[in-house]
Design a protein around this motif. Structure first.
Motif, PDB file in Angstrom:
ATOM      1  N   GLY A  31      24.379  39.630  52.098  1.00 17.64           N
ATOM      2  CA  GLY A  31      24.756  39.324  53.504  1.00 17.64           C
ATOM      3  C   GLY A  31      24.999  40.553  54.288  1.00 17.64           C
ATOM      4  O   GLY A  31      24.448  40.731  55.578  1.00 17.64           O
ATOM      5  N   THR A  32      25.743  41.428  53.683  1.00 23.65           N
ATOM      6  CA  THR A  32      25.984  42.877  54.519  1.00 23.65           C
ATOM      7  C   THR A  32      24.566  43.453  54.784  1.00 23.65           C
ATOM      8  O   THR A  32      24.501  44.295  55.891  1.00 23.65           O
ATOM      9  CB  THR A  32      26.854  43.638  53.743  1.00 23.65           C
ATOM     10  OG1 THR A  32      28.142  43.014  53.744  1.00 23.65           O
ATOM     11  CG2 THR A  32      27.266  45.140  54.490  1.00 23.65           C
ATOM     12  N   MET A  33      23.815  43.564  53.800  1.00 23.06           N
ATOM     13  CA  MET A  33      22.519  44.376  53.927  1.00 23.06           C
ATOM     14  C   MET A  33      21.596  43.525  55.150  1.00 23.06           C
ATOM     15  O   MET A  33      21.107  44.208  55.863  1.00 23.06           O
ATOM     16  CB  MET A  33      21.784  44.092  52.552  1.00 23.06           C
ATOM     17  CG  MET A  33      20.553  44.814  52.420  1.00 23.06           C
ATOM     18  SD  MET A  33      19.435  44.750  51.266  1.00 23.06           S
ATOM     19  CE  MET A  33      18.871  42.919  51.328  1.00 23.06           C
ATOM     20  N   VAL A  34      21.732  42.100  54.981  1.00 22.85           N
ATOM     21  CA  VAL A  34      20.923  41.506  56.029  1.00 22.85           C
ATOM     22  C   VAL A  34      21.487  41.911  57.608  1.00 22.85           C
ATOM     23  O   VAL A  34      20.798  42.089  58.489  1.00 22.85           O
ATOM     24  CB  VAL A  34      20.815  39.958  55.880  1.00 22.85           C
ATOM     25  CG1 VAL A  34      19.915  39.277  57.055  1.00 22.85           C
ATOM     26  CG2 VAL A  34      19.683  39.812  54.444  1.00 22.85           C
ATOM     27  N   ALA A  35      22.813  41.748  57.488  1.00 19.83           N
ATOM     28  CA  ALA A  35      23.360  41.936  58.846  1.00 19.83           C
ATOM     29  C   ALA A  35      23.045  43.400  59.324  1.00 19.83           C
ATOM     30  O   ALA A  35      22.722  43.775  60.601  1.00 19.83           O
ATOM     31  CB  ALA A  35      25.105  42.016  58.795  1.00 19.83           C
ATOM     32  N   GLN A  36      23.114  44.385  58.247  1.00 20.20           N
ATOM     33  CA  GLN A  36      22.679  45.763  58.850  1.00 20.20           C
ATOM     34  C   GLN A  36      21.328  45.961  59.252  1.00 20.20           C
ATOM     35  O   GLN A  36      21.018  46.551  60.272  1.00 20.20           O
ATOM     36  CB  GLN A  36      23.135  46.841  57.518  1.00 20.20           C
ATOM     37  CG  GLN A  36      23.047  48.295  57.758  1.00 20.20           C
ATOM     38  CD  GLN A  36      23.742  48.707  58.790  1.00 20.20           C
ATOM     39  OE1 GLN A  36      24.795  48.693  58.805  1.00 20.20           O
ATOM     40  NE2 GLN A  36      23.286  49.357  60.079  1.00 20.20           N
ATOM     41  N   LEU A  37      20.414  45.341  58.621  1.00 22.43           N
ATOM     42  CA  LEU A  37      19.010  45.163  59.151  1.00 22.43           C
ATOM     43  C   LEU A  37      19.062  44.544  60.221  1.00 22.43           C
ATOM     44  O   LEU A  37      18.250  45.125  61.208  1.00 22.43           O
ATOM     45  CB  LEU A  37      18.034  44.513  58.119  1.00 22.43           C
ATOM     46  CG  LEU A  37      17.785  45.048  56.729  1.00 22.43           C
ATOM     47  CD1 LEU A  37      17.117  44.053  55.888  1.00 22.43           C
ATOM     48  CD2 LEU A  37      17.078  46.355  56.930  1.00 22.43           C
ATOM     49  N   CYS A  38      19.928  43.592  60.640  1.00 19.07           N
ATOM     50  CA  CYS A  38      19.505  42.961  62.024  1.00 19.07           C
ATOM     51  C   CYS A  38      20.362  44.030  63.140  1.00 19.07           C
ATOM     52  O   CYS A  38      19.654  43.894  63.986  1.00 19.07           O
ATOM     53  CB  CYS A  38      20.483  41.776  61.914  1.00 19.07           C
ATOM     54  SG  CYS A  38      19.780  40.330  61.083  1.00 19.07           S
ATOM     55  N   SER A  39      21.049  44.625  62.949  1.00 18.51           N
ATOM     56  CA  SER A  39      21.639  45.665  63.515  1.00 18.51           C
ATOM     57  C   SER A  39      20.627  46.818  63.827  1.00 18.51           C
ATOM     58  O   SER A  39      20.313  47.399  64.968  1.00 18.51           O
ATOM     59  CB  SER A  39      22.890  46.283  63.055  1.00 18.51           C
ATOM     60  OG  SER A  39      23.291  47.514  63.735  1.00 18.51           O
ATOM     61  N   ASP A  40      20.028  47.440  62.773  1.00 23.12           N
ATOM     62  CA  ASP A  40      19.130  48.444  62.812  1.00 23.12           C
ATOM     63  C   ASP A  40      17.920  48.172  63.501  1.00 23.12           C
ATOM     64  O   ASP A  40      17.357  49.030  64.336  1.00 23.12           O
ATOM     65  CB  ASP A  40      18.781  48.776  61.309  1.00 23.12           C
ATOM     66  CG  ASP A  40      19.575  49.600  60.462  1.00 23.12           C
ATOM     67  OD1 ASP A  40      20.678  49.902  61.054  1.00 23.12           O
ATOM     68  OD2 ASP A  40      19.562  49.753  59.236  1.00 23.12           O
ATOM     69  N   PHE A  41      17.533  46.793  63.464  1.00 22.41           N
ATOM     70  CA  PHE A  41      16.157  46.495  64.299  1.00 22.41           C
ATOM     71  C   PHE A  41      16.502  45.752  65.535  1.00 22.41           C
ATOM     72  O   PHE A  41      15.828  44.999  65.963  1.00 22.41           O
ATOM     73  CB  PHE A  41      15.364  45.560  63.457  1.00 22.41           C
ATOM     74  CG  PHE A  41      14.699  46.416  62.311  1.00 22.41           C
ATOM     75  CD1 PHE A  41      13.876  47.417  62.678  1.00 22.41           C
ATOM     76  CD2 PHE A  41      15.140  46.430  60.932  1.00 22.41           C
ATOM     77  CE1 PHE A  41      13.233  48.160  61.349  1.00 22.41           C
ATOM     78  CE2 PHE A  41      14.602  47.152  59.760  1.00 22.41           C
ATOM     79  CZ  PHE A  41      13.659  48.180  60.289  1.00 22.41           C
ATOM     80  N   ASN A  42      17.853  45.901  66.084  1.00 18.81           N
ATOM     81  CA  ASN A  42      18.265  45.171  67.453  1.00 18.81           C
ATOM     82  C   ASN A  42      17.945  43.877  67.556  1.00 18.81           C
ATOM     83  O   ASN A  42      17.388  43.332  68.369  1.00 18.81           O
ATOM     84  CB  ASN A  42      17.757  46.059  68.494  1.00 18.81           C
ATOM     85  CG  ASN A  42      18.038  47.366  68.577  1.00 18.81           C
ATOM     86  OD1 ASN A  42      19.157  47.723  68.488  1.00 18.81           O
ATOM     87  ND2 ASN A  42      17.273  48.288  68.514  1.00 18.81           N
ATOM     88  N   ASN A  43      17.999  43.084  66.181  1.00 17.68           N
ATOM     89  CA  ASN A  43      17.956  41.723  66.187  1.00 17.68           C
ATOM     90  C   ASN A  43      16.569  41.349  66.333  1.00 17.68           C
ATOM     91  O   ASN A  43      16.358  40.116  66.853  1.00 17.68           O
ATOM     92  CB  ASN A  43      19.043  40.873  67.240  1.00 17.68           C
ATOM     93  CG  ASN A  43      20.412  41.139  66.749  1.00 17.68           C
ATOM     94  OD1 ASN A  43      20.755  41.309  65.429  1.00 17.68           O
ATOM     95  ND2 ASN A  43      21.284  40.854  67.554  1.00 17.68           N
ATOM     96  N   LYS A  44      15.432  42.057  66.049  1.00 20.23           N
ATOM     97  CA  LYS A  44      14.164  41.799  66.146  1.00 20.23           C
ATOM     98  C   LYS A  44      14.200  41.144  64.689  1.00 20.23           C
ATOM     99  O   LYS A  44      13.644  41.599  63.870  1.00 20.23           O
ATOM    100  CB  LYS A  44      13.087  42.907  66.456  1.00 20.23           C
ATOM    101  CG  LYS A  44      13.393  43.470  67.752  1.00 20.23           C
ATOM    102  CD  LYS A  44      12.404  44.591  68.077  1.00 20.23           C
ATOM    103  CE  LYS A  44      12.627  44.937  69.590  1.00 20.23           C
ATOM    104  NZ  LYS A  44      12.899  46.414  69.699  1.00 20.23           N
ATOM    105  N   TYR A  45      14.195  39.765  64.554  1.00 14.49           N
ATOM    106  CA  TYR A  45      14.142  39.102  63.311  1.00 14.49           C
ATOM    107  C   TYR A  45      12.900  39.105  62.819  1.00 14.49           C
ATOM    108  O   TYR A  45      12.718  39.122  61.508  1.00 14.49           O
ATOM    109  CB  TYR A  45      14.579  37.762  63.491  1.00 14.49           C
ATOM    110  CG  TYR A  45      16.261  37.706  64.056  1.00 14.49           C
ATOM    111  CD1 TYR A  45      17.007  38.249  63.331  1.00 14.49           C
ATOM    112  CD2 TYR A  45      16.381  37.107  65.255  1.00 14.49           C
ATOM    113  CE1 TYR A  45      18.314  38.321  64.008  1.00 14.49           C
ATOM    114  CE2 TYR A  45      17.706  36.945  65.701  1.00 14.49           C
ATOM    115  CZ  TYR A  45      18.706  37.890  65.277  1.00 14.49           C
ATOM    116  OH  TYR A  45      20.068  37.711  65.573  1.00 14.49           O
ATOM    117  N   SER A  46      11.677  39.189  63.375  1.00  7.94           N
ATOM    118  CA  SER A  46      10.345  39.068  62.713  1.00  7.94           C
ATOM    119  C   SER A  46      10.407  40.632  61.966  1.00  7.94           C
ATOM    120  O   SER A  46       9.771  40.450  60.841  1.00  7.94           O
ATOM    121  CB  SER A  46       9.014  39.108  63.722  1.00  7.94           C
ATOM    122  OG  SER A  46       9.410  40.094  64.669  1.00  7.94           O
TER     123      SER A  46
END
Length: 191
Positions: A31-46
């Protein structure tokens, strides 16, 4: 039946051959990794979905060796047997879950894994930003793991989610489609 044998084998392997890790640790770390990815990619979920798939693909390419070493499983004779092995031995072995194999296509080249439980999604709420519910596939790493592992045994597949309880659907369903059996390919200039 082969399905019952696979279920027994999966249970035996889980009990005897697998080093176990605390499920909550895995869940919270993922979950932390996914949250970090969301942050790193500015919530560009694709893009987050692509990164999770890519990570999973790399994991799957290595995980298949561990699977064969610890399970003693042999090469499957057809795609139906592959699906049962993934569900009843693979998922049981690594996550202690057994998704249901369902919704076979008429040509037996496509099936769904229906998850009654998903340890990666425990304690998870998708961001309430108006986009995550429609765009983020939180457990997309599973798609990549299946693609990577099956490619190592000469099966090119496509894997994608159809539905996810986290998105408000009634079930979590991952669709796997066999694209082709790959030939053993020699690297260029090798004889």
């Amino acid at each position: 039946m082969a399905s019952n044998k696979a279920a027994r084998d999966g249970e035996k392997i889980w009990k005897t051959n697998i080093d176990k890790v605390n499920a909550e640790l895995v869940t919270l770390t993922y979950g932390t990794m996914v949250a970090q990815l969301c942050s790193d990619f500015n919530n560009k979920y694709s893009e987050v979905n692509k990164q999770l798939d890519k990570m999973g693909y790399n994991i799957g390419m290595r995980l298949i060796e561990d699977f064969f070493a610890k399970s003693g499983a042999q090469r499957c004779s057809n795609f139906r047997e592959t699906a049962e092995t993934i569900s009843k031995i693979g998922f049981k072995m690594f996550l202690n879950i057994t998704p249901t194999v369902a919704n076979w296509s008429a040509d037996n080249k496509s099936f769904s894994l229906i998850f009654d439980e998903n340890p990666l999604a425990d304690f998870v709420e998708l961001p309430n930003d108006g986009h995550a519910q429609d765009e983020l596939w939180f457990s997309n790493i599973f798609c990549g793991i299946l693609r990577g592992a099956l490619e190592m045994v000469q099966m090119q597949v496509e894997a994608h989610y159809i539905s996810d309880i986290l998105r408000g659907n009634d079930t979590t369903e991952l669709r796997v489609t066999l694209l082709r059996y790959m030939e053993d390919e020699m690297p260029p200039d090798d004889e």
